[in-house]
Design an enzyme around this catalytic site. Sequence first.
Site, mmCIF file in Angstrom:
data_model
loop_
_atom_site.group_PDB
_atom_site.id
_atom_site.type_symbol
_atom_site.label_atom_id
_atom_site.label_comp_id
_atom_site.label_asym_id
_atom_site.label_seq_id
_atom_site.Cartn_x
_atom_site.Cartn_y
_atom_site.Cartn_z
ATOM 1 N N CYS A 43 0.852 -1.177 0.000
ATOM 2 C CA CYS A 43 0.000 0.000 0.000
ATOM 3 C C CYS A 43 0.895 1.236 0.000
ATOM 4 C CB CYS A 43 -0.936 0.094 1.183
ATOM 5 S SG CYS A 43 -2.120 -1.231 1.289
ATOM 6 N N ARG B 237 3.981 -0.485 -4.728
ATOM 7 C CA ARG B 237 3.674 -0.972 -3.390
ATOM 8 C C ARG B 237 2.326 -1.699 -3.332
ATOM 9 N NH1 ARG B 237 6.834 1.470 0.485
ATOM 10 N NH2 ARG B 237 5.312 0.906 2.060
ATOM 11 N N TRP C 259 -2.834 -2.720 -1.698
ATOM 12 C CA TRP C 259 -2.531 -4.143 -1.856
ATOM 13 C C TRP C 259 -3.379 -4.835 -0.790
ATOM 14 C CZ3 TRP C 259 -0.542 -8.133 1.148
ATOM 15 C CH2 TRP C 259 -0.130 -9.270 0.447
ATOM 16 N N ASN D 166 -1.600 2.333 5.727
ATOM 17 C CA ASN D 166 -0.753 1.213 5.310
ATOM 18 C C ASN D 166 -0.371 0.473 6.581
ATOM 19 O OD1 ASN D 166 2.755 1.126 4.384
ATOM 20 N ND2 ASN D 166 1.255 -0.481 4.264
ATOM 21 N N GLY D 167 -0.590 -0.844 6.589
ATOM 22 C CA GLY D 167 -0.278 -1.622 7.788
ATOM 23 C C GLY D 167 -1.434 -2.552 8.104
ATOM 24 N N GLU E 78 17.060 -18.276 -6.791
ATOM 25 C CA GLU E 78 16.671 -16.978 -7.336
ATOM 26 C C GLU E 78 16.097 -17.119 -8.749
ATOM 27 O OE1 GLU E 78 15.948 -14.259 -6.369
ATOM 28 O OE2 GLU E 78 16.350 -12.752 -7.887
ATOM 29 N N LYS F 62 12.322 -15.971 -9.842
ATOM 30 C CA LYS F 62 12.084 -14.957 -10.884
ATOM 31 C C LYS F 62 11.030 -15.438 -11.868
ATOM 32 C CE LYS F 62 13.326 -12.001 -9.538
ATOM 33 N NZ LYS F 62 14.116 -11.597 -8.410
ATOM 34 N N GLU G 256 7.475 -15.639 -10.315
ATOM 35 C CA GLU G 256 6.753 -14.424 -9.976
ATOM 36 C C GLU G 256 6.388 -13.566 -11.177
ATOM 37 O OE1 GLU G 256 8.803 -11.594 -7.458
ATOM 38 O OE2 GLU G 256 10.716 -12.095 -8.350
ATOM 39 N N HIS H 168 17.078 -37.327 -4.179
ATOM 40 C CA HIS H 168 16.289 -37.623 -2.979
ATOM 41 C C HIS H 168 14.813 -37.296 -3.177
ATOM 42 C CE1 HIS H 168 19.944 -38.476 -0.846
ATOM 43 N NE2 HIS H 168 20.456 -37.330 -1.256
ATOM 44 N N LYS I 255 5.837 -4.617 -4.154
ATOM 45 C CA LYS I 255 7.279 -4.599 -4.002
ATOM 46 C C LYS I 255 7.722 -4.561 -2.550
ATOM 47 C CE LYS I 255 11.496 -3.171 -5.910
ATOM 48 N NZ LYS I 255 11.854 -4.551 -6.246
HETATM 49 C C1 F6R Z 1 11.446 -11.003 -5.571
HETATM 50 C C2 F6R Z 1 11.447 -9.935 -4.595
HETATM 51 C C3 F6R Z 1 11.115 -10.265 -3.193
HETATM 52 C C4 F6R Z 1 11.911 -9.381 -2.232
HETATM 53 C C5 F6R Z 1 11.415 -9.593 -0.798
HETATM 54 C C6 F6R Z 1 12.220 -8.772 0.176
HETATM 55 O O1 F6R Z 1 11.859 -10.562 -6.816
HETATM 56 O O2 F6R Z 1 11.691 -8.799 -4.919
HETATM 57 O O3 F6R Z 1 11.287 -11.610 -2.916
HETATM 58 O O4 F6R Z 1 13.265 -9.685 -2.341
HETATM 59 O O5 F6R Z 1 10.070 -9.218 -0.720
HETATM 60 O O6 F6R Z 1 12.128 -7.420 -0.108
HETATM 61 P P1 F6R Z 1 13.180 -6.396 0.450
HETATM 62 O O7 F6R Z 1 14.495 -6.693 -0.170
HETATM 63 O O8 F6R Z 1 12.653 -5.049 0.084
HETATM 64 O O9 F6R Z 1 13.226 -6.608 1.935
#
Ligand code: F6R
Length: 612
Positions: free
Chosen positions: A2, A27, A74, A100-101, A485, A489, A492, A508, A607
């Site tokens: 948010c 956000r 969000w 937000n929260g 990672e 990627k 998501e 395993h 994000k």
């Molecule tokens: C994936 C991604 C998330 C963030 C995670 C932590 O591409 O961006 O997995 O890495 O939400 O976010 P930060 O780094 O802002 O604490």
Amino acid sequence: MCGIMGYIGKRDTVEVLLEGLRRLEYRGYDSAGVAVLVDGKVEVVKTKGKISDLADVLKDRKPEGRVGIAHTRWATHGPPSTKNAHPHADCKGHIAVVHNGIIENYLELREQLHAEGHRFRSETDTETLAHLFEKYYQGDLEKAVRRGLKDVEGSYAVVAVCDGDPGTMVAARQHSPLIVGLGERPGESFVASDPSAILSFTRRAYLIDNGEMVVVTADGVKVKTLAGKPVKKSVFHIEWDPGMAERGGHKHFMIKEIFEQPHALRETIGERIVGREMKLHLAELNLTDAYLRRVKKIVVIACGTASYAGMAGQYAIEKVCGVPVIVDVASELQHRECVFDKNTLGIAISQSGETADTLLAMHMAHRRGAKLLAITNVIGSSVARAADGLLYIHAGPEIGVASTKAYTSQILATLLFCVHLALARGAIKPAAARRLLRGMKKLPGQAEEFLKKEAGHIKRLAKKYKNVMRYLYLGRGAHYCTAMEGALKIKEIAYLDAEGYAAGEMKHGPLALVTDEVAVLSTAVEGPHYRKSIGNLQEIRARGGKVVALANEGDEEIRKYADDVIRVPKADEVLSPVLAGIPMQLYAYYVADLWDREIDQPRNLAKSVTVE
Ligand code: F6R
């Protein structure tokens, strides 16, 4: 999650609010709205959908006024809908709030307020705030907010406006980010979730701390504690410039940010490696060598991609410094009895610096006596402020929801710390440290070269494998993180099934997943695990799986074991995850683009995850 924005001043209020929301859209992007004080009345306009949808609605119904608040959501409580979009108003529409929260005791409060005659219109926890402020309002919004928040448990960054006090915005913070922008024009101020929202208007701000309230009028900004005690703040200068948060001709922020990595890596190194003798200078580290010598254990505190950057750091620190390192996602860490004590160093890694789980685990580590180092991108963020020492990654604003340049810069920052730690503890000879640092200085150039040479090839591979619906990502040793990672990627942003796995674990269980419909992306770069990685590739191909291998330039043998090869430049084993992360990002990006996904704003995500 948010984004909130507020404005007092003489510009076009709705335009300012929309500009702020556009910058905050990363956000959350399921619904949005504004509330503006128009001729002494609160006018709310909101809609399900993105900021562009809100802008369309506002074209026909634009409230004109000097004070306004806005929100991009969000969803946490109640699905995305116009009804659940913020701002939320009290029963008679006198007060409007954006938040937000999470209000943790909202059900209890809601029941009580309902019994007292308040009528709710949404399913959100936020609406309880509007009714609480209404309940306590006796002609003074600041007092009503202060009193109302006493009843609240949970996290909030909240901004309220009221028709009885039409020239005032009241904001408060508890565990969710909030800043106040100090306008360049007379009588103008901003309230926002983060600096990106106000960048095009001002670069001077107050960073609001937990337990603080702000009263904003045309006469200026007053910061107080929630108990009403005045607080003196110093002005914080935002370093980023507005152009950094633009797409700059790229189709998506994500691809722009992938290609920015050489620059971001250079910035991460900055002035930290000095002269030909490669002196390492970590200015804000604030952890003495004497303390670093006493450290018996390191715990990485992070979520998602940042935790995978931590895994790269774990491998390097254990190998180079001989210090045990635990990496666990912060959402788990904070709920188990992880042993933190005065000889434990917590390394919190977070791009946004506002991730709730990371912050909560940091507080727990502190309470138990550990010291904390923060590796973060956002200067002055909550993670930065909660730590004892700092290493900013200086990657510049990352807007695409999927983390890219922050990931590689986080790894690099962790590696810089690793060498510093090794030197402080006498775990490495100066010549070996210089070799590693020289290797780090080469990484930006190698990343640049790689992007030039291999991006087109990876795009073609994405096309070749476009119809593959299931992926396995494998890696060993320093590249276990690369596998994790890579899988994250593609999940998501392309919404494809992918598992990241330690290559040795395949036998395993996960090997059962391998058929000719599965593609396997595996690292097989030179180093102590090369032969074993080749063995895994053979096992996969024997079962019909297609293999795309990440191998070093000049490795011809690999062709026997892979259907396709992506060439990454050679680097020391512990440094190589920086380079290996980039093809994983590019592959996911190009596949997602072929599927026409909303790459910068993938479904269900945001994000900055500021709720637990
Ligand atoms: C994936 C991604 C998330 C963030 C995670 C932590 O591409 O961006 O997995 O890495 O939400 O976010 P930060 O780094 O802002 O604490």
